[in-house]
Write an enzyme that holds these catalytic residues in place. Structure first.
Site, PDB file in Angstrom:
ATOM      1  N   GLN A 191       0.853  -1.266   0.136  1.00 11.06           N
ATOM      2  CA  GLN A 191      -0.090  -0.024  -0.025  1.00 11.06           C
ATOM      3  C   GLN A 191       0.774   1.363  -0.036  1.00 11.06           C
ATOM      4  OE1 GLN A 191       0.149  -2.400   2.095  1.00 11.06           O
ATOM      5  NE2 GLN A 191      -0.106  -1.783   4.327  1.00 11.06           N
ATOM      6  N   SER A 237      21.757 -10.905   0.929  1.00 12.56           N
ATOM      7  CA  SER A 237      23.184 -10.276   0.927  1.00 12.56           C
ATOM      8  C   SER A 237      24.151 -11.512   0.928  1.00 12.56           C
ATOM      9  CB  SER A 237      23.364  -9.612   2.184  1.00 12.56           C
ATOM     10  OG  SER A 237      24.564  -8.616   2.024  1.00 12.56           O
ATOM     11  N   GLN A 259      27.867 -11.209   6.984  1.00 16.24           N
ATOM     12  CA  GLN A 259      26.649 -11.228   5.781  1.00 16.24           C
ATOM     13  C   GLN A 259      25.590 -12.269   6.660  1.00 16.24           C
ATOM     14  OE1 GLN A 259      26.431  -9.199   3.463  1.00 16.24           O
ATOM     15  NE2 GLN A 259      27.881  -8.214   4.364  1.00 16.24           N
ATOM     16  N   HIS A 262      22.702 -11.567   8.634  1.00 14.44           N
ATOM     17  CA  HIS A 262      21.640 -10.782   8.079  1.00 14.44           C
ATOM     18  C   HIS A 262      20.306 -11.408   7.863  1.00 14.44           C
ATOM     19  CE1 HIS A 262      22.756  -6.702   7.025  1.00 14.44           C
ATOM     20  NE2 HIS A 262      23.820  -6.892   6.805  1.00 14.44           N
ATOM     21  N   GLU A 327      28.239  -9.672  -4.434  1.00 17.01           N
ATOM     22  CA  GLU A 327      27.964  -8.061  -4.062  1.00 17.01           C
ATOM     23  C   GLU A 327      29.021  -7.417  -3.251  1.00 17.01           C
ATOM     24  OE1 GLU A 327      24.853  -8.423  -1.155  1.00 17.01           O
ATOM     25  OE2 GLU A 327      24.146  -6.279  -1.209  1.00 17.01           O
ATOM     26  N   HIS A 328      29.427  -8.226  -2.423  1.00 19.86           N
ATOM     27  CA  HIS A 328      30.555  -7.678  -1.586  1.00 19.86           C
ATOM     28  C   HIS A 328      31.953  -8.475  -1.736  1.00 19.86           C
ATOM     29  CE1 HIS A 328      27.293  -6.548   0.853  1.00 19.86           C
ATOM     30  NE2 HIS A 328      27.642  -5.417   0.829  1.00 19.86           N
ATOM     31  N   ASP A 361      29.284  -0.872   5.074  1.00 20.81           N
ATOM     32  CA  ASP A 361      27.849  -0.782   5.476  1.00 20.81           C
ATOM     33  C   ASP A 361      27.370   0.579   6.006  1.00 20.81           C
ATOM     34  OD1 ASP A 361      27.042  -3.303   4.493  1.00 20.81           O
ATOM     35  OD2 ASP A 361      27.516  -4.400   6.278  1.00 20.81           O
ATOM     36  N   HIS A 420       9.157  10.902 -42.107  1.00 19.33           N
ATOM     37  CA  HIS A 420      10.528  11.090 -41.789  1.00 19.33           C
ATOM     38  C   HIS A 420      11.404  11.731 -43.003  1.00 19.33           C
ATOM     39  CE1 HIS A 420       9.197   8.266 -38.693  1.00 19.33           C
ATOM     40  NE2 HIS A 420      10.408   8.330 -37.976  1.00 19.33           N
TER      41      HIS A 420
END
Lengths: 433, 433
Positions: A191, A237, A259, A262, A327-328, A361, A420
């Protein structure tokens, strides 16, 4: 224990492929529910948002109370102890200093034919930032999303953060204030995404929505994509540490766990050129898992998705890293710069033993919103550019039109686009008098 | 006839809003079909692609024949007349010269705390370009998609172009060769997108897919997004011309028709500060519609979605333009640079009467793949950056970690991420002896 692999083993390739393709996330299919929520908010506006907030967050709002007032924000911010306030300010300052350098240049030039060409960057007018409530309500993510938007020049930045049962995280409001956020709404879920994308009587629509969220938020972002811009849909992650034997196994173990803690779906990988060091790190992890506060989560992640991979040399490590596209990526080796130069696909690289990923981070400066699930092959972390867009500019002089127009006429004809061609022909006729 | 609006009329705002929100495209819901096709290609690879090509394109291929051979390409290219070859080469040269300037710079610096920070851009390894078959098979689009990819440094660039009933467009193959495309497959539809994203026995998977397509292709791109990168999902083309009375109405009429002739859903809008000039342009359009080859398409677009809007002055024109956020914006006014400076949201701006939009479709230099449906509020045309990604770099010195580490420890604690904090604490303990 995690998987132990070695590139010297005959079944390595099969096992490595299995690791790469492991499905770490079982997203529930919430698409139909989300479609109904979005339709409801588009149709009934504030009333739908209020009812959905009552249902999902057990919180009774009236439309006028959806936004935090300046006084409410000030009261919440006042609750934050000095140490945390200073830490947030330090982080914000460093993130801002890094992102200011990302501001792109406009260009304009005149080419030999006499065409003046270029481009111009402008900021998105209004952006919305989704901030999860509850456990994953991270003030650092507020800074990482809001500061690039404000550096880009976004005029109006709105945050939505659900407050289930009315529970507010003062640090999130303080981070928002430090980052210069203009509006904060205590709503969440699909929402909130619908309200940001389409607007309600109380919430003006935005042009771009960023920020992490659960499966409902992710599905809603996918659905409103096109009506507004969105950032990436982030997965769990990941970290890959490449380390040689000259490291403290406990430090590397902590980096892997930072990591793993997480999310049970997070993935922590170690590549080393020394099998014995790999075992020492795995032992250090087990020891840390005895006491870590989030040991249930970190342990599950490490057991299900962790891996220690032994390679013959660091060139092999770089090759595997590019296939993982992490990612890292932490490079704890004697010459991290040299190894970094061999890497092509990674969201963020942390060089050397004094740069634990956790620094990135919070206070390193670069953004911590980074491409997951191998998408570093084709995408980048969040940046100032995500809140800007480029308009291309062209101006033909009469000479330039004389020089380039005939080629356009030929190509228009070959594509059967007569008007054109005629739009060029009419002008060339005048020029050639 | 199109709608005529004037900002001085009392009902202007309502009518303008209706124009902005007009639904121009009724996309059929092909999502289930596309999901089945993608699953089939993932499961059965080449065999599925071959069967689907037989069904949809009435073309029998064996897997070895999916790719055009170098000899087949050469034979097709040899069919192209010199004028067209030269026009394509002129266009390619100008597009390349523009896009080379988009190559981004890497950066690296050391901050006062001793942290070495920066970022590095690298190219996507492999990209796939979808080229529609049949009527909308535009060689200019091949150049506009392929050249930025090659300028970015993409190693492997594959094209898929369906050849229904075996009909091949030699200009598409020539454009591909000029642009340096590496592989060309005679397949199309959702099956081509699936093959590019997931790979088959014959087609290696790519990392990024760009290029226009029908509803099936668009739905397939949405579905594979995340597994690979995609460009925008393009809607019907649009042009907004802002013109004062000092223009030839016929030129402006042709510019409006050059979008309208693309598609019945295309939209051509004129804003002028002179109502009489607006009527003259509308008359010129009617006259051109008597003879244009694509008058059925152009006429339907102009009748259903065209509009002539009279404003009090050019400031008002700029305001309306930003609400429209047009894909193409032509500024045919005395001082186009001044007016351009007042515009924030537009995909491409064409300045002055000698720059008809069609120049930008072919030989201007800037990309003709541009954000439609008001998405210029938050997105940009295709560029070299779409085929590159940025890796952020950080290296903390011991001093930098001493300076910044404590703030990271505080924030990790406030987010209840203990291992994050400990990974910093362990190192600080060593540093502080």
């Amino acid at each position: 224990m995690p998987v132990f692999l070695s590139t010297s083993a005959p079944d390595f390739e099969a096992k490595f492929r299995a690791l790469l393709s492991a499905k770490r996330e079982d997203s529930p299919d919430v698409d139909d529910t989300v479609a109904r929520i979005i339709a409801d908010v588009r149709c009934r506006g504030d009333r739908a948002v209020v009812e959905l907030t009552e249902r999902f967050d057990r919180l009774t709002l009236d439309p006028a109370g959806m936004a935090f007032t300046a006084e409410e924000i000030a009261a919440q911010c006042a609750k934050v102890p000095d140490a945390e306030r200073q830490a947030l300010e330090t982080a914000a300052e460093r993130i801002r200093a890094y992102h200011v350098r990302q501001l792109p240049d406009d260009q304009q030039w005149t080419d030999p034919e006499g065409a003046t060409l270029g481009w111009r960057w402008t900021a998105v007018s209004a952006a919305g930032l989704y901030v999860p409530g509850g456990l994953a309500s991270y003030p650092s993510s507020v800074l990482m999303n809001a500061i690039p938007a404000k550096v880009a020049g976004v005029d109006r930045l709105a945050i939505t953060v659900p407050t289930p049962d009315g529970v507010v995280n003062p640090l999130v409001l303080l981070a928002a204030r430090i980052a210069g956020v203009d509006e904060v709404y205590r709503i969440g879920g699909a929402q909130a995404i619908a309200a940001l994308a389409y607007g309600t009587e109380t919430i003006a629509p935005v042009d771009k929505i960023t920020g992490p969220g659960n499966a409902f938020v992710a599905a809603a972002k996918r659905r409103v994509f096109g009506k507004v811009g969105i950032d990436m849909i982030a997965g769990p992650s990941e970290i890959l540490v490449i380390a040689d034997r000259d490291n403290d196994p406990d430090w590397i173990a902590l980096d892997l766990m930072s990591q793993a803690e997480h999310d049970e779906s997070a993935q922590s990988l170690l590549i080393t050129d020394d099998a014995e060091f790999g075992r020492a790190v795995a032992e250090a992890v087990e020891k840390r898992l005895e006491t870590l506060e989030r040991r249930a989560i970190a342990g599950a992640s490490w057991r299900d998705f962790g891996a220690v991979i032994t390679v013959a040399d660091l060139d092999e490590a770089a090759e595997l890293s590019d296939r993982i596209a992490p990612e890292h990526l932490e490079l704890c080796v004697a010459d991290p710069e040299a190894l970094s130069g061999k890497i092509r696909h990674a969201g963020a690289i942390f060089l050397g033993q004094w740069t634990p990923e956790a620094i990135g981070d919070y206070v390193g400066g670069p953004n911590h919103v980074l491409p997951t699930a191998r998408s570093a092959r084709f995408s980048s972390g969040l940046s100032v550019l995500d809140f800007m867009k480029r308009t291309t500019l062209s101006k033909m002089s009469p000479d330039a039109l004389r020089a380039c127009g005939p080629a356009a006429e030929v190509l228009a004809k070959s594509e059967s686009l007569e008007a054109h061609g005629l739009s060029v022909t009419a002008r060339l006729r005048k020029l050639n008098g």
